[in-house]
Design an enzyme around this catalytic site. Structure first.
Site, PDB file in Angstrom:
ATOM      1  N   LYS A 295       0.833  -1.190   0.000  1.00  0.00           N
ATOM      2  CA  LYS A 295       0.000   0.000   0.000  1.00  0.00           C
ATOM      3  C   LYS A 295       0.873   1.247   0.000  1.00  0.00           C
ATOM      4  O   LYS A 295       0.428   2.330  -0.361  1.00  0.00           O
ATOM      5  CB  LYS A 295      -0.877   0.028   1.274  1.00  0.00           C
ATOM      6  CG  LYS A 295      -1.843  -1.098   1.399  1.00  0.00           C
ATOM      7  CD  LYS A 295      -2.649  -0.878   2.695  1.00  0.00           C
ATOM      8  CE  LYS A 295      -2.952  -2.152   3.368  1.00  0.00           C
ATOM      9  NZ  LYS A 295      -3.553  -1.955   4.694  1.00  0.00           N
ATOM     10  N   GLY A 296       2.104   1.090   0.422  1.00  0.00           N
ATOM     11  CA  GLY A 296       2.985   2.234   0.678  1.00  0.00           C
ATOM     12  C   GLY A 296       3.123   3.226  -0.454  1.00  0.00           C
ATOM     13  O   GLY A 296       3.189   4.430  -0.225  1.00  0.00           O
TER      14      GLY A 296
ATOM     15  N   GLU B 298       7.699   2.574  -6.416  1.00  0.00           N
ATOM     16  CA  GLU B 298       7.872   2.124  -5.034  1.00  0.00           C
ATOM     17  C   GLU B 298       7.959   3.319  -4.099  1.00  0.00           C
ATOM     18  O   GLU B 298       8.401   4.395  -4.496  1.00  0.00           O
ATOM     19  CB  GLU B 298       9.174   1.299  -4.912  1.00  0.00           C
ATOM     20  CG  GLU B 298       8.964  -0.202  -4.900  1.00  0.00           C
ATOM     21  CD  GLU B 298       8.346  -0.731  -3.611  1.00  0.00           C
ATOM     22  OE1 GLU B 298       7.602  -0.003  -2.928  1.00  0.00           O
ATOM     23  OE2 GLU B 298       8.614  -1.904  -3.286  1.00  0.00           O
ATOM     24  N   ASP B 299       7.562   3.107  -2.858  1.00  0.00           N
ATOM     25  CA  ASP B 299       7.739   4.151  -1.849  1.00  0.00           C
ATOM     26  C   ASP B 299       9.198   4.187  -1.389  1.00  0.00           C
ATOM     27  O   ASP B 299       9.820   5.235  -1.334  1.00  0.00           O
ATOM     28  CB  ASP B 299       6.786   3.945  -0.655  1.00  0.00           C
ATOM     29  CG  ASP B 299       6.788   2.518  -0.118  1.00  0.00           C
ATOM     30  OD1 ASP B 299       7.490   1.636  -0.676  1.00  0.00           O
ATOM     31  OD2 ASP B 299       6.071   2.254   0.864  1.00  0.00           O
TER      32      ASP B 299
ATOM     33  N   ASP C 162      14.545  -0.929   0.266  1.00  0.00           N
ATOM     34  CA  ASP C 162      15.332  -1.212   1.462  1.00  0.00           C
ATOM     35  C   ASP C 162      16.317  -2.333   1.111  1.00  0.00           C
ATOM     36  O   ASP C 162      17.345  -2.088   0.497  1.00  0.00           O
ATOM     37  CB  ASP C 162      14.329  -1.596   2.562  1.00  0.00           C
ATOM     38  CG  ASP C 162      14.937  -1.810   3.924  1.00  0.00           C
ATOM     39  OD1 ASP C 162      16.069  -2.283   4.011  1.00  0.00           O
ATOM     40  OD2 ASP C 162      14.271  -1.523   4.936  1.00  0.00           O
TER      41      ASP C 162
ATOM     42  N   LYS D   4      16.941   3.556   0.497  1.00  0.00           N
ATOM     43  CA  LYS D   4      17.695   3.317   1.741  1.00  0.00           C
ATOM     44  C   LYS D   4      18.883   2.435   1.349  1.00  0.00           C
ATOM     45  O   LYS D   4      18.944   1.253   1.661  1.00  0.00           O
ATOM     46  CB  LYS D   4      16.779   2.615   2.738  1.00  0.00           C
ATOM     47  CG  LYS D   4      17.108   2.890   4.195  1.00  0.00           C
ATOM     48  CD  LYS D   4      16.370   1.949   5.100  1.00  0.00           C
ATOM     49  CE  LYS D   4      14.963   2.361   5.428  1.00  0.00           C
ATOM     50  NZ  LYS D   4      14.344   1.457   6.439  1.00  0.00           N
TER      51      LYS D   4
ATOM     52  N   PHE E   2      14.103   4.091  10.144  1.00  0.00           N
ATOM     53  CA  PHE E   2      12.762   3.666   9.737  1.00  0.00           C
ATOM     54  C   PHE E   2      11.898   4.909   9.548  1.00  0.00           C
ATOM     55  O   PHE E   2      11.722   5.692  10.464  1.00  0.00           O
ATOM     56  CB  PHE E   2      12.136   2.703  10.746  1.00  0.00           C
ATOM     57  CG  PHE E   2      10.949   1.983  10.165  1.00  0.00           C
ATOM     58  CD1 PHE E   2      11.124   0.890   9.329  1.00  0.00           C
ATOM     59  CD2 PHE E   2       9.656   2.446  10.403  1.00  0.00           C
ATOM     60  CE1 PHE E   2      10.035   0.262   8.735  1.00  0.00           C
ATOM     61  CE2 PHE E   2       8.560   1.811   9.822  1.00  0.00           C
ATOM     62  CZ  PHE E   2       8.752   0.719   8.987  1.00  0.00           C
ATOM     63  N   VAL E   3      11.410   5.074   8.332  1.00  0.00           N
ATOM     64  CA  VAL E   3      10.633   6.277   8.030  1.00  0.00           C
ATOM     65  C   VAL E   3       9.147   5.961   7.885  1.00  0.00           C
ATOM     66  O   VAL E   3       8.769   4.848   7.522  1.00  0.00           O
ATOM     67  CB  VAL E   3      11.144   6.966   6.742  1.00  0.00           C
ATOM     68  CG1 VAL E   3      12.541   7.531   6.935  1.00  0.00           C
ATOM     69  CG2 VAL E   3      11.106   6.018   5.548  1.00  0.00           C
TER      70      VAL E   3
ATOM     71  N   ASP F  90       4.012   3.280   6.449  1.00  0.00           N
ATOM     72  CA  ASP F  90       3.417   3.027   7.759  1.00  0.00           C
ATOM     73  C   ASP F  90       4.342   2.312   8.722  1.00  0.00           C
ATOM     74  O   ASP F  90       5.376   1.757   8.344  1.00  0.00           O
ATOM     75  CB  ASP F  90       2.179   2.146   7.587  1.00  0.00           C
ATOM     76  CG  ASP F  90       2.553   0.685   7.325  1.00  0.00           C
ATOM     77  OD1 ASP F  90       3.390   0.439   6.437  1.00  0.00           O
ATOM     78  OD2 ASP F  90       2.027  -0.203   8.021  1.00  0.00           O
TER      79      ASP F  90
ATOM     80  N   ARG G 163       0.410   6.606   7.745  1.00  0.00           N
ATOM     81  CA  ARG G 163       0.392   6.771   6.284  1.00  0.00           C
ATOM     82  C   ARG G 163      -0.146   8.135   5.897  1.00  0.00           C
ATOM     83  O   ARG G 163       0.153   8.653   4.828  1.00  0.00           O
ATOM     84  CB  ARG G 163      -0.520   5.714   5.636  1.00  0.00           C
ATOM     85  CG  ARG G 163      -0.027   4.292   5.751  1.00  0.00           C
ATOM     86  CD  ARG G 163      -0.861   3.409   4.831  1.00  0.00           C
ATOM     87  NE  ARG G 163      -0.771   1.998   5.165  1.00  0.00           N
ATOM     88  CZ  ARG G 163       0.218   1.192   4.788  1.00  0.00           C
ATOM     89  NH1 ARG G 163       1.213   1.663   4.086  1.00  0.00           N
ATOM     90  NH2 ARG G 163       0.221  -0.081   5.128  1.00  0.00           N
TER      91      ARG G 163
HETATM   92  P1  IMP Z   1      12.625  -4.362   0.678  1.00  0.00           P
HETATM   93  O1  IMP Z   1      12.034  -5.584   0.059  1.00  0.00           O
HETATM   94  O2  IMP Z   1      13.456  -4.705   1.894  1.00  0.00           O
HETATM   95  O3  IMP Z   1      13.392  -3.492  -0.285  1.00  0.00           O
HETATM   96  O4  IMP Z   1      11.451  -3.543   1.283  1.00  0.00           O
HETATM   97  C1  IMP Z   1      10.669  -2.746   0.530  1.00  0.00           C
HETATM   98  C2  IMP Z   1       9.361  -2.415   1.233  1.00  0.00           C
HETATM   99  O5  IMP Z   1       9.450  -2.478   2.659  1.00  0.00           O
HETATM  100  C3  IMP Z   1       8.983  -0.997   0.931  1.00  0.00           C
HETATM  101  O6  IMP Z   1       8.243  -0.915  -0.259  1.00  0.00           O
HETATM  102  C4  IMP Z   1       8.186  -0.599   2.136  1.00  0.00           C
HETATM  103  O7  IMP Z   1       6.840  -0.947   1.964  1.00  0.00           O
HETATM  104  C5  IMP Z   1       8.795  -1.389   3.256  1.00  0.00           C
HETATM  105  N1  IMP Z   1       9.781  -0.569   3.990  1.00  0.00           N
HETATM  106  C6  IMP Z   1      11.127  -0.656   3.942  1.00  0.00           C
HETATM  107  N2  IMP Z   1      11.711   0.267   4.707  1.00  0.00           N
HETATM  108  C7  IMP Z   1      10.706   0.974   5.254  1.00  0.00           C
HETATM  109  C8  IMP Z   1      10.670   2.114   6.143  1.00  0.00           C
HETATM  110  O8  IMP Z   1      11.685   2.687   6.592  1.00  0.00           O
HETATM  111  N3  IMP Z   1       9.437   2.568   6.471  1.00  0.00           N
HETATM  112  C9  IMP Z   1       8.283   2.014   6.005  1.00  0.00           C
HETATM  113  N4  IMP Z   1       8.274   0.958   5.172  1.00  0.00           N
HETATM  114  C10 IMP Z   1       9.478   0.451   4.804  1.00  0.00           C
HETATM  115 MG    MG Z   2       6.360  -0.719  -0.574  1.00  0.00          MG
END
Ligand code: IMP
Ligand code: MG
Length: 199
Positions: free
Chosen positions: A63-64, A119-120, A123, A151, A172-173, A179, A185
């Site tokens: 949803k982000g 993407e939001d 990470d 990140k 963590f944002v 969220d 959100r």
């Molecule tokens: P990844 O698979 O580890 O790259 O994670 C990606 C997803 O994790 C993002 O699209 C977010 O929905 C969530 N996410 C990662 N870091 C954060 C954060 O700092 N705050 C909120 N959501 C996060």
């Molecule tokens: Mg996301």
């Protein structure tokens, strides 16, 4: 820009607790509403310039990314449509579980489309890697990636990012669609969720 810290109270149930206590979490502003708007406008212009007059299909990751996608959509001139996928990789915590699966697929076929994944935040990169792998199975005309936040210090897998709004440190944002346990959100800016202290 909001210069003061805002305190939110999270029910202890979110922390797995059963006692009737609350924990206080603090949001420290990181990127203001104005900074986000300016960057989104730049990204929209850049994207349209790069794609020429092509029809672009934005694919947002629920949803982000919904909030970012809705602003980015209106910052891109010409022919553009959007769709959403939902992927699970996180529980209610702040660390990746490493488990990725599709909860909701595209409504329409991306075959022959110029897909721009929105993407939001990237990470570990695991979600994006999974999504890119999934897109490669379709005969899209092209696939690129646009993330509002990167990140980069937390990257586990190497993923190509074509458009990035801001690089953020290993914090963590929340806010602007992002969220923690389903909260925050609705903040119009992006902030750092700081350690919670029992009250
Ligand atoms: P990844 O698979 O580890 O790259 O994670 C990606 C997803 O994790 C993002 O699209 C977010 O929905 C969530 N996410 C990662 N870091 C954060 C954060 O700092 N705050 C909120 N959501 C996060
Ligand atoms: Mg996301």
């Amino acid at each position: 820009m909001c210069h003061n810290r805002i305190n939110f109270t999270l029910p202890s149930a979110f922390r797995g607790g059963t006692a009737m206590m609350t924990v206080q979490s603090t949001i420290k502003p990181l990127i203001s509403e104005e900074q986000i708007a300016a960057r989104v406008a730049e990204l929209g212009r850049q994207i349209r310039q790069d794609y020429g007059d092509k029809n672009i299909l934005l694919v947002g990751v629920l949803k982000g990314a919904a909030v970012f996608l809705s602003d980015l959509l209106r910052a891109i001139d010409g022919e553009v449509d959007y769709d959403f996928v939902a992927i699970s990789s996180y529980g209610n915590g702040t660390k990746s579980s490493g488990v990725v699966r599709i909860l909701k697929d595209l409504d329409e076929s991306p075959i022959g489309r110029h897909v721009l994944i929105v993407e939001d935040i990237v990470d570990s990169g695991l979600t994006l890697e999974f999504l890119l792998e999934n897109m490669r199975m379709h005969r899209t005309a092209s696939v690129r990636v646009c993330t509002l936040l990167d990140k980069v210090a937390r990257r586990v897998v190497n993923v190509p990012i074509d458009y990035r709004g801001f690089e953020v440190p290993d914090v963590f944002v929340v806010g602007y669609g992002m969220d923690y346990a389903g909260l925050y959100r609705n903040l119009p800016y992006i902030g750092i969720l700081e350690e919670e202290s029992a009250k």
